[in-house]
Design a protein around this motif. Structure first.
Motif, PDB file in Angstrom:
ATOM      1  N   ARG A   1      -1.752   5.524   1.368  1.00 14.77           N
ATOM      2  CA  ARG A   1      -0.477   5.728   0.674  1.00 14.77           C
ATOM      3  C   ARG A   1      -0.423   7.174   0.199  1.00 14.77           C
ATOM      4  O   ARG A   1      -1.312   7.629  -0.507  1.00 14.77           O
ATOM      5  CB  ARG A   1      -0.423   4.760  -0.493  1.00 14.77           C
TER       6      ARG A   1
ATOM      7  N   LEU B   1      -6.124  -5.713   1.628  1.00  9.56           N
ATOM      8  CA  LEU B   1      -6.022  -4.329   1.165  1.00  9.56           C
ATOM      9  C   LEU B   1      -4.586  -3.982   0.782  1.00  9.56           C
ATOM     10  O   LEU B   1      -4.350  -3.294  -0.217  1.00  9.56           O
ATOM     11  CB  LEU B   1      -6.524  -3.360   2.232  1.00  9.56           C
ATOM     12  N   LEU B   2      -3.617  -4.458   1.554  1.00 10.26           N
ATOM     13  CA  LEU B   2      -2.219  -4.214   1.215  1.00 10.26           C
ATOM     14  C   LEU B   2      -1.886  -4.859  -0.128  1.00 10.26           C
ATOM     15  O   LEU B   2      -1.245  -4.244  -0.980  1.00 10.26           O
ATOM     16  CB  LEU B   2      -1.295  -4.753   2.313  1.00 10.26           C
TER      17      LEU B   2
ATOM     18  N   THR C   1     -11.137  -5.353  10.704  1.00 12.01           N
ATOM     19  CA  THR C   1      -9.912  -4.679  10.288  1.00 12.01           C
ATOM     20  C   THR C   1      -8.778  -5.676  10.113  1.00 12.01           C
ATOM     21  O   THR C   1      -8.029  -5.618   9.128  1.00 12.01           O
ATOM     22  CB  THR C   1      -9.525  -3.606  11.323  1.00 12.01           C
TER      23      THR C   1
ATOM     24  N   ALA D   1      -7.036  -6.219   6.324  1.00 15.95           N
ATOM     25  CA  ALA D   1      -5.783  -5.466   6.170  1.00 15.95           C
ATOM     26  C   ALA D   1      -4.795  -6.117   5.200  1.00 15.95           C
ATOM     27  O   ALA D   1      -4.270  -5.441   4.309  1.00 15.95           O
ATOM     28  CB  ALA D   1      -5.138  -5.224   7.528  1.00 15.95           C
TER      29      ALA D   1
ATOM     30  N   HIS E   1      -4.253   0.312   0.584  1.00 11.10           N
ATOM     31  CA  HIS E   1      -3.939   0.832   1.905  1.00 11.10           C
ATOM     32  C   HIS E   1      -3.661   2.337   1.784  1.00 11.10           C
ATOM     33  O   HIS E   1      -3.542   2.865   0.681  1.00 11.10           O
ATOM     34  CB  HIS E   1      -2.725   0.103   2.477  1.00 11.10           C
TER      35      HIS E   1
END
Length: 176
Positions: free
Chosen positions: A79, A71-72, A64, A68, A77
């Protein structure tokens, strides 16, 4: 200059995502080996891997942490953007800014607090005692690093938002 820095940073995040994939593969191998050893007796080998649950939990956490920031950057992410897609464009753009600023502030706070917690754990010599005995700071150390990376990505997001057309982001939206 900023484009080159952003591109290099994107490559770093992609490398972390690949590391996350390797961790996922290793986690799968550990789980498969544990299940196989518990169900298929092999002379000379243990009946399962006593540490597999503990290591798998840590691997899931590290996975994770690795993916992370990537992915952002990809806009993948979580949303909720349905409201942003129906609001007037300038208001939606302003709300995107509010979200990015709050996200940046949260990332900085969690990075600071995580660094403080990891340092306290290190200086106190705290350990996790389960099947394996490990220093607690080992599991805390990735948290501030990743949240610094997330904060940096939030700054890049704000730069992209500033340069974009006044309206909600169009990447990874749920409403067409």
């Amino acid at each position: 200059m900023t484009g080159a820095v952003s591109h290099a940073y994107g490559r770093l995040l992609a490398a972390l995502a690949l590391l996350g994939c390797a961790i996922l593969f290793a986690m799968m191998a550990v789980i498969v080996a544990d299940v196989a050893l518990r169900n298929i007796p092999v002379p000379g080998l243990p009946r399962g891997l006593a540490w597999s649950n503990e290591v798998s939990e840590l691997m899931l956490y590290l996975l994770t942490m690795c993916v992370a920031p990537w992915l952002l950057r990809q806009g993948q992410h979580i949303r909720v953007d349905i409201l942003l897609q129906v609001l007037p464009k300038k208001l939606a753009w302003a709300l995107e800014w509010v979200g990015d600023i709050i996200g940046f502030a949260c990332c900085v706070f969690i990075a600071w607090y995580g660094a403080k917690a990891a340092w306290a754990s290190y200086t106190e010599g705290a350990v996790n005692i389960k099947t394996l005995v490990t220093p607690e700071w080992w599991s805390l150390a990735p948290l501030p690093v990743v949240f610094v990376l997330l904060a940096i990505e939030m700054l890049f997001r704000m730069g992209r938002l500033h340069a974009a057309e006044r309206g909600p982001r169009q990447d990874a939206v749920s409403a067409a």
